[in-house]
Design an enzyme around this catalytic site. Structure first.
Site, PDB file in Angstrom:
ATOM      1  N   GLY A   1       0.817  -1.206   0.000  1.00  0.00           N
ATOM      2  CA  GLY A   1       0.000   0.000   0.000  1.00  0.00           C
ATOM      3  C   GLY A   1       0.853   1.258   0.000  1.00  0.00           C
ATOM      4  CG  LEU A   2       2.304   3.055   2.952  1.00  0.00           C
ATOM      5  CD1 LEU A   2       3.711   2.927   3.524  1.00  0.00           C
ATOM      6  CD2 LEU A   2       1.477   4.019   3.766  1.00  0.00           C
ATOM      7  CB  CYS A   3       0.734   3.491  -3.888  1.00  0.00           C
ATOM      8  SG  CYS A   3      -0.149   1.925  -3.797  1.00  0.00           S
ATOM      9  N   GLY A   4      -1.581   5.900  -2.282  1.00  0.00           N
ATOM     10  CA  GLY A   4      -2.805   6.645  -2.560  1.00  0.00           C
ATOM     11  C   GLY A   4      -3.961   5.733  -2.933  1.00  0.00           C
TER      12      GLY A   4
END
Length: 295
Positions: free
Chosen positions: A89-92
């Site tokens: 994750g951590l990709c908007g």
């Protein structure tokens, strides 16, 4: 109201988070160059493959011996949705946008009375769909341990798709992924794998050129029999490369926003800390002066 110690600890915590997000942005920027280059280099091959198939497929129109991978099995009841997302994750909204498109398509098919099966490629796709469509997820695969996506990973996915089609486990297969446009733009895309998505070819056009006629050796049926399974692998490979570039672009943008937001939060917390510290100093001075005057 938070104490000075609490504010100081929070400022330190946000500064530590800002360092992490800044480092992640730099890592994503470094990986983006390689991923973008790989995606852009794969596009001409997949496009040319589609044109070759388009020229060959035009000559097979209306023939009963046309390959099933090209025309389908004539049924439209069981749909396999191959949902390709990132592993992390951590990709908007990168992963959620792909999952949303697949979810909308699945709901539409179920409303029409169709049977839906889902094959997730990537951990985040499974996490996003398992709550609503858990029983319908018949296959899942993850590549968390793979540093750079290669054709072998795409072949693993395509082989399983072809095996399921040979076993008559589904009638129609649709691939969901995100096409990389730029760092700030990744477009969720749905591509029909089976039957093959063939571009329109103008009258007189062929597989290699728009104005030359070719004779094929061996037969067109034999060529299609080899190219169509390869085309599934090529399209899956392109989707995985587009996803890899899109993930890094989205992560770079998300971490840049997080870094700037952390900076703004640090400024606000620092201002609150200084105001509260000044108020406390002023209060203590007033108490000292009042005490001195009382004497």
């Amino acid at each position: 109201m938070a104490s000075l110690k609490d504010l100081k600890n929070r400022i330190a915590s946000v500064k530590a988070t800002q360092k992490i997000t800044k480092a992640m942005k730099m890592v994503a920027a470094a990986k983006l160059r390689r991923a973008q280059m790989a995606a852009e280099q794969a596009r001409p091959y997949s496009t040319k493959m589609a044109k070759v198939l388009g020229g060959l497929a035009k000559s097979m129109e209306g023939r009963e011996d046309a390959p099933l991978l090209l025309t389908g099995n004539g049924k439209d009841q069981v749909h396999l949705l191959v949902v390709a997302t990132a592993e992390r994750g951590l990709c908007g909204g990168f992963n959620s946008s792909i999952a949303r498109m697949a979810r909308i398509h699945a709901r539409k098919l179920l409303a029409e009375g169709k049977e839906v099966k889902i094959y997730t490629v990537g951990k985040k796709g499974y996490d996003a769909l398992k709550m609503e469509f858990g029983p319908k997820i018949v296959e899942r695969i993850e590549f968390r341990s793979v540093k750079y996506i290669g054709f072998d990973e795409a072949t693993t996915v395509s082989k399983r798709i072809l095996e399921m089609f040979a076993d008559e486990a589904f009638d129609v297969c649709t691939l969901f992924y995100s096409e990389f446009k730029s760092v700030i733009s990744q477009v969720p895309t749905a591509l029909s794998l089976i039957p093959a998505s063939i571009p329109e070819v103008e009258e007189g056009a062929n597989a290699a050129s728009g104005d030359v006629s070719y004779e094929y050796e061996p037969s067109e049926e034999a060529i299609l029999g080899d190219l169509l399974p390869r085309n599934v692998s090529v399209q899956v490979f392109r989707a995985l490369l587009e996803n890899a570039a899109g993930e890094m672009g989205a992560k770079m943008s998300a971490m840049d926003n997080a870094t700037r937001n952390a900076g703004e939060m640090i400024d606000k917390l620092t201002l609150s800390y200084n105001r509260q510290r000044q108020a406390q100093i002023t209060k203590e001075l007033i108490e000292i002066i009042s005490g001195a005057e009382a004497l």
